[in-house]
Design an enzyme around this catalytic site. Structure first.
Site, PDB file in Angstrom:
ATOM      1  N   HIS A  34       0.836  -1.204   0.000  1.00 19.64           N
ATOM      2  CA  HIS A  34       0.000   0.000   0.000  1.00 19.64           C
ATOM      3  C   HIS A  34       0.868   1.249   0.000  1.00 19.64           C
ATOM      4  O   HIS A  34       1.514   1.578   0.999  1.00 19.64           O
ATOM      5  CB  HIS A  34      -0.935   0.001   1.211  1.00 19.64           C
ATOM      6  CG  HIS A  34      -1.914  -1.129   1.203  1.00 19.64           C
ATOM      7  ND1 HIS A  34      -1.716  -2.284   1.914  1.00 19.64           N
ATOM      8  CD2 HIS A  34      -3.087  -1.275   0.556  1.00 19.64           C
ATOM      9  CE1 HIS A  34      -2.733  -3.100   1.701  1.00 19.64           C
ATOM     10  NE2 HIS A  34      -3.585  -2.510   0.886  1.00 19.64           N
ATOM     11  N   HIS A  41      -5.007  -5.505  -6.329  1.00 24.49           N
ATOM     12  CA  HIS A  41      -4.786  -6.766  -5.623  1.00 24.49           C
ATOM     13  C   HIS A  41      -6.108  -7.268  -5.032  1.00 24.49           C
ATOM     14  O   HIS A  41      -7.116  -6.563  -5.015  1.00 24.49           O
ATOM     15  CB  HIS A  41      -3.710  -6.612  -4.537  1.00 24.49           C
ATOM     16  CG  HIS A  41      -4.028  -5.579  -3.504  1.00 24.49           C
ATOM     17  ND1 HIS A  41      -3.862  -4.224  -3.708  1.00 24.49           N
ATOM     18  CD2 HIS A  41      -4.517  -5.693  -2.239  1.00 24.49           C
ATOM     19  CE1 HIS A  41      -4.220  -3.558  -2.623  1.00 24.49           C
ATOM     20  NE2 HIS A  41      -4.627  -4.424  -1.721  1.00 24.49           N
ATOM     21  N   CYS A  76     -12.142  -6.659   7.292  1.00 22.63           N
ATOM     22  CA  CYS A  76     -11.561  -6.480   5.964  1.00 22.63           C
ATOM     23  C   CYS A  76     -10.189  -7.137   5.964  1.00 22.63           C
ATOM     24  O   CYS A  76      -9.527  -7.196   6.998  1.00 22.63           O
ATOM     25  CB  CYS A  76     -11.367  -5.002   5.619  1.00 22.63           C
ATOM     26  SG  CYS A  76     -12.834  -3.990   5.770  1.00 22.63           S
ATOM     27  N   HIS A  78      -6.995  -9.486   3.337  1.00 21.93           N
ATOM     28  CA  HIS A  78      -6.454  -9.984   2.076  1.00 21.93           C
ATOM     29  C   HIS A  78      -6.214 -11.486   2.165  1.00 21.93           C
ATOM     30  O   HIS A  78      -5.556 -11.936   3.109  1.00 21.93           O
ATOM     31  CB  HIS A  78      -5.115  -9.308   1.765  1.00 21.93           C
ATOM     32  CG  HIS A  78      -5.170  -7.826   1.744  1.00 21.93           C
ATOM     33  ND1 HIS A  78      -5.035  -7.055   2.887  1.00 21.93           N
ATOM     34  CD2 HIS A  78      -5.353  -6.954   0.724  1.00 21.93           C
ATOM     35  CE1 HIS A  78      -5.118  -5.774   2.567  1.00 21.93           C
ATOM     36  NE2 HIS A  78      -5.323  -5.685   1.267  1.00 21.93           N
ATOM     37  N   GLU A  96      -8.851 -10.853  14.250  1.00 19.29           N
ATOM     38  CA  GLU A  96      -9.149  -9.457  14.560  1.00 19.29           C
ATOM     39  C   GLU A  96     -10.217  -9.304  15.639  1.00 19.29           C
ATOM     40  O   GLU A  96     -10.152  -8.366  16.447  1.00 19.29           O
ATOM     41  CB  GLU A  96      -9.598  -8.721  13.293  1.00 19.29           C
ATOM     42  CG  GLU A  96      -8.507  -8.624  12.236  1.00 19.29           C
ATOM     43  CD  GLU A  96      -8.957  -7.861  11.008  1.00 19.29           C
ATOM     44  OE1 GLU A  96      -9.973  -7.139  11.079  1.00 19.29           O
ATOM     45  OE2 GLU A  96      -8.286  -7.993   9.970  1.00 19.29           O
ATOM     46  N   TYR A 113     -12.929  -1.374  -6.054  1.00 13.87           N
ATOM     47  CA  TYR A 113     -12.857   0.064  -5.789  1.00 13.87           C
ATOM     48  C   TYR A 113     -11.406   0.517  -5.731  1.00 13.87           C
ATOM     49  O   TYR A 113     -10.473  -0.276  -5.549  1.00 13.87           O
ATOM     50  CB  TYR A 113     -13.563   0.407  -4.470  1.00 13.87           C
ATOM     51  CG  TYR A 113     -12.746   0.059  -3.248  1.00 13.87           C
ATOM     52  CD1 TYR A 113     -12.026   1.038  -2.554  1.00 13.87           C
ATOM     53  CD2 TYR A 113     -12.662  -1.260  -2.802  1.00 13.87           C
ATOM     54  CE1 TYR A 113     -11.253   0.714  -1.451  1.00 13.87           C
ATOM     55  CE2 TYR A 113     -11.896  -1.578  -1.698  1.00 13.87           C
ATOM     56  CZ  TYR A 113     -11.190  -0.599  -1.034  1.00 13.87           C
ATOM     57  OH  TYR A 113     -10.416  -0.921   0.051  1.00 13.87           O
ATOM     58  N   GLU A 123      -5.821   2.558  -1.735  1.00 14.11           N
ATOM     59  CA  GLU A 123      -6.380   1.207  -1.759  1.00 14.11           C
ATOM     60  C   GLU A 123      -6.868   0.964  -3.182  1.00 14.11           C
ATOM     61  O   GLU A 123      -7.526   1.828  -3.770  1.00 14.11           O
ATOM     62  CB  GLU A 123      -7.538   1.057  -0.776  1.00 14.11           C
ATOM     63  CG  GLU A 123      -7.136   0.897   0.672  1.00 14.11           C
ATOM     64  CD  GLU A 123      -6.610  -0.489   1.015  1.00 14.11           C
ATOM     65  OE1 GLU A 123      -6.310  -1.275   0.083  1.00 14.11           O
ATOM     66  OE2 GLU A 123      -6.474  -0.784   2.206  1.00 14.11           O
ATOM     67  N   GLU A 125      -8.436  -2.371  -4.996  1.00  8.65           N
ATOM     68  CA  GLU A 125      -8.757  -3.757  -4.713  1.00  8.65           C
ATOM     69  C   GLU A 125      -9.940  -4.301  -5.501  1.00  8.65           C
ATOM     70  O   GLU A 125     -10.928  -3.602  -5.721  1.00  8.65           O
ATOM     71  CB  GLU A 125      -9.087  -3.908  -3.213  1.00  8.65           C
ATOM     72  CG  GLU A 125      -7.935  -3.538  -2.298  1.00  8.65           C
ATOM     73  CD  GLU A 125      -8.276  -3.659  -0.829  1.00  8.65           C
ATOM     74  OE1 GLU A 125      -7.333  -3.772  -0.023  1.00  8.65           O
ATOM     75  OE2 GLU A 125      -9.473  -3.625  -0.475  1.00  8.65           O
ATOM     76  N   TRP A 170     -14.800   2.238   1.112  1.00  2.95           N
ATOM     77  CA  TRP A 170     -15.308   0.962   0.605  1.00  2.95           C
ATOM     78  C   TRP A 170     -16.647   0.627   1.252  1.00  2.95           C
ATOM     79  O   TRP A 170     -17.544   0.123   0.583  1.00  2.95           O
ATOM     80  CB  TRP A 170     -14.296  -0.167   0.789  1.00  2.95           C
ATOM     81  CG  TRP A 170     -13.814  -0.425   2.181  1.00  2.95           C
ATOM     82  CD1 TRP A 170     -14.369  -1.260   3.111  1.00  2.95           C
ATOM     83  CD2 TRP A 170     -12.657   0.160   2.807  1.00  2.95           C
ATOM     84  NE1 TRP A 170     -13.638  -1.233   4.273  1.00  2.95           N
ATOM     85  CE2 TRP A 170     -12.581  -0.382   4.123  1.00  2.95           C
ATOM     86  CE3 TRP A 170     -11.685   1.065   2.389  1.00  2.95           C
ATOM     87  CZ2 TRP A 170     -11.570  -0.034   5.012  1.00  2.95           C
ATOM     88  CZ3 TRP A 170     -10.678   1.412   3.281  1.00  2.95           C
ATOM     89  CH2 TRP A 170     -10.621   0.871   4.573  1.00  2.95           C
TER      90      TRP A 170
END
Length: 197
Positions: A34, A41, A76, A78, A96, A113, A123, A125, A170
């Site tokens: 980032h 990604h 959120c 990856h 988390e 977005y 961002e 993604e 997002w």
């Protein structure tokens, strides 16, 4: 020596790089991907609801690289290379928030977005969006989540409508696009656990 073995057993925390059509083309370290020129990604978002219909919003920790301190949806993250998106959702929810998700359901498979935060960090993604239910109280990791709030669905849509600047970009786009599909618990609770693409 034991510490060395543990370090070697931890999977590399890489993200999956994508071409403009969304096909995988490589990998990059999550810790450095980032920037002001972040490549496209793979990511995901997940909305969590409880049986009484409340929707979980979380406030990102101040240590987060992008959008620190901003309110957003529950989870959120990856997927790592070779990891399914559903496995990544479950891993992040556990790490988390300390929760196990049920009835995981893909509701916005083609969401994508690009956004720039106040520091100039981007961002960028392809970010399929899921919804799931939980039946336990979250126990957030303070390095990921600094606060959380259970909200009625109409409070979430009202927040996005009246103060989009107060939440992640997002989440704004997802709620505007997904509406009731994201915020209706009955749609989640009717789907058996593990049914997701």
């Amino acid at each position: 020596m034991e510490t060395l073995r543990l370090l070697h057993s931890v999977p590399a925390d890489d993200v999956v790089l994508l071409d403009d059509d969304g096909a995988p083309i490589g990998r990059a370290a999550r810790s450095t991907v980032h920037t002001t020129t972040t490549p496209l990604h793979l990511a995901f978002s997940c909305y969590l609801v409880r049986p009484d219909g409340a929707v979980l919003l979380t406030r990102r920790a101040l240590t987060k690289r992008t959008w620190p301190g901003v309110w957003t949806n529950a989870v959120c993250g990856h997927p790592r290379p070779g990891e399914s998106v559903t496995d990544a959702v479950e891993r992040h929810a556990c790490h988390e928030l300390g929760v196990t998700v049920h009835g995981l359901r893909l509701v916005l498979p083609d969401f994508r977005y690009r956004a720039v935060d106040a520091s100039g960090t981007v961002e960028n993604e392809v970010c399929p969006v899921f919804v799931a239910s939980i039946d336990e109280d979250p126990d957030p990791d303070p390095y990921e989540v600094m606060d959380l709030r259970w909200c009625r669905p109409d409070e979430v849509t009202g927040l996005v409508a009246t103060a989009p600047w107060a939440v992640s970009p997002w989440m704004v786009e997802q709620v505007r696009t997904g509406g009731d599909r994201l915020l209706t618990p009955t749609a989640v609770l009717s789907v058996p656990a593990g049914v997701a693409s």
